[in-house]
Write a protein that holds these residues in place. Sequence first.
Motif, PDB file in Angstrom:
ATOM      1  N   GLU A  35      12.949 -24.927  -4.569  1.00  0.00           N
ATOM      2  CA  GLU A  35      11.992 -25.234  -3.504  1.00  0.00           C
ATOM      3  C   GLU A  35      10.693 -24.478  -3.736  1.00  0.00           C
ATOM      4  O   GLU A  35      10.706 -23.304  -4.120  1.00  0.00           O
ATOM      5  N   ARG A  37       7.275 -23.199  -1.744  1.00  0.00           N
ATOM      6  CA  ARG A  37       6.686 -22.984  -0.417  1.00  0.00           C
ATOM      7  C   ARG A  37       5.246 -22.508  -0.479  1.00  0.00           C
ATOM      8  O   ARG A  37       4.554 -22.513   0.522  1.00  0.00           O
ATOM      9  N   GLN A 228      16.259 -21.908  -0.740  1.00  0.00           N
ATOM     10  CA  GLN A 228      15.575 -21.624   0.521  1.00  0.00           C
ATOM     11  C   GLN A 228      15.797 -20.177   0.946  1.00  0.00           C
ATOM     12  O   GLN A 228      14.874 -19.508   1.422  1.00  0.00           O
ATOM     13  N   HIS A 231      13.604 -17.726  -0.709  1.00  0.00           N
ATOM     14  CA  HIS A 231      12.295 -17.589  -0.082  1.00  0.00           C
ATOM     15  C   HIS A 231      12.334 -16.627   1.107  1.00  0.00           C
ATOM     16  O   HIS A 231      11.333 -15.971   1.416  1.00  0.00           O
ATOM     17  N   PHE A 234      11.474 -13.460  -0.266  1.00  0.00           N
ATOM     18  CA  PHE A 234      10.027 -13.288  -0.439  1.00  0.00           C
ATOM     19  C   PHE A 234       9.419 -12.721   0.842  1.00  0.00           C
ATOM     20  O   PHE A 234       8.608 -11.800   0.810  1.00  0.00           O
ATOM     21  N   ALA A 241       3.555 -13.662   2.503  1.00  0.00           N
ATOM     22  CA  ALA A 241       4.203 -14.512   1.498  1.00  0.00           C
ATOM     23  C   ALA A 241       3.851 -15.966   1.791  1.00  0.00           C
ATOM     24  O   ALA A 241       3.457 -16.311   2.899  1.00  0.00           O
ATOM     25  N   HIS A 242       3.976 -16.825   0.755  1.00  0.00           N
ATOM     26  CA  HIS A 242       3.796 -18.271   0.922  1.00  0.00           C
ATOM     27  C   HIS A 242       2.409 -18.637   1.449  1.00  0.00           C
ATOM     28  O   HIS A 242       2.259 -19.560   2.246  1.00  0.00           O
ATOM     29  N   ASP A 248       4.262 -19.869  -4.701  1.00  0.00           N
ATOM     30  CA  ASP A 248       5.617 -19.338  -4.572  1.00  0.00           C
ATOM     31  C   ASP A 248       6.701 -20.406  -4.731  1.00  0.00           C
ATOM     32  O   ASP A 248       6.698 -21.418  -4.031  1.00  0.00           O
ATOM     33  N   ALA A 249       7.645 -20.144  -5.635  1.00  0.00           N
ATOM     34  CA  ALA A 249       8.713 -21.106  -5.916  1.00  0.00           C
ATOM     35  C   ALA A 249       9.985 -20.372  -6.311  1.00  0.00           C
ATOM     36  O   ALA A 249       9.935 -19.292  -6.909  1.00  0.00           O
ATOM     37  N   VAL A 250      11.136 -20.968  -5.975  1.00  0.00           N
ATOM     38  CA  VAL A 250      12.449 -20.409  -6.321  1.00  0.00           C
ATOM     39  C   VAL A 250      13.321 -21.510  -6.916  1.00  0.00           C
ATOM     40  O   VAL A 250      13.373 -22.622  -6.382  1.00  0.00           O
TER      41      VAL A 250
END
Length: 297
Positions: A35, A37, A228, A231, A234, A241-242, A248-250
Amino acid sequence: MTDPQLLSAYAGHWTGAGTGVTVILPPPGTVASGEVRGGAPATREFALLEPTRLVDRVDAVVLSGGSAFGLSAADGVVGLLRERGLGFPTPAGPVPIVIGMSVFDESVRTGPPDAAAGREAALAAWSGTPFGTGRVGAGTGASTGAWRRRHDPGGLGRAEGAAGAARIVAVAVVNAWGDVLAADGSPVFGGGETPRATPTPFGIANTTVAVVLTDARLSKNDCYLLAQSGHAGFARALHPAHSRFDGDAVVALATGEVTRAIDLDLLRAAAAETVAAAIRDAVAQPSSSPGTSPRVR
């Protein structure tokens, strides 16, 4: 050579002048999802990770500097995997599924990682060299704290956790617009300058990316939920964050080696904590030797 912190994956770096590449090569059949964000991502093949897409496994994840230019590092990994006959089976032969995520560093100006750099990082992953952290690989040119009109240290971190019989490893490249937060919520590098309302051009040059690897047996949708939760890590270790200025990605990877039932929500809680710890680890130690990395089991 084995490393209990990376489970059954291989991982390695290529480190250049102010930039680098980090490659994670999970075992065949590893299920994945992810995902984004952040508002400004630089990614490759990320749409394949959506739970509704056909392909449910990946062959490699490539983290790189160089923003959109650095995504070409994945081409070298694709070529190497093809030579070794690895990839998603098709009538025309295996097609390697390689996910790319890049952060913005000075190499956008001076020369970003290319396909040759990606290939070298993948070869390093298979070589058995210990996996360094700090300002190495994709974390070489990373910085944080741009919202305070400064460039505090960034880097690449790693942490491990567990939920019942399942283990988790998180690898994070931290190049955040905001601050890295300690476990007590205070900025690691202090407050000081007032955050800016409108960033300068380098205020938009940020991103934190992470890979969450577990040996649990999960579906693609489970991996999406795990990403998710990454995040959430994060949000615990970065402020803000985001943002619109971060990509930002995971990506979450599940190797499936633990066949017993796992409580997914406990695994997700552990993932959030492990990602937060990996982000803090990225700025908690000196640079490691440019090197490469290990096999995990």
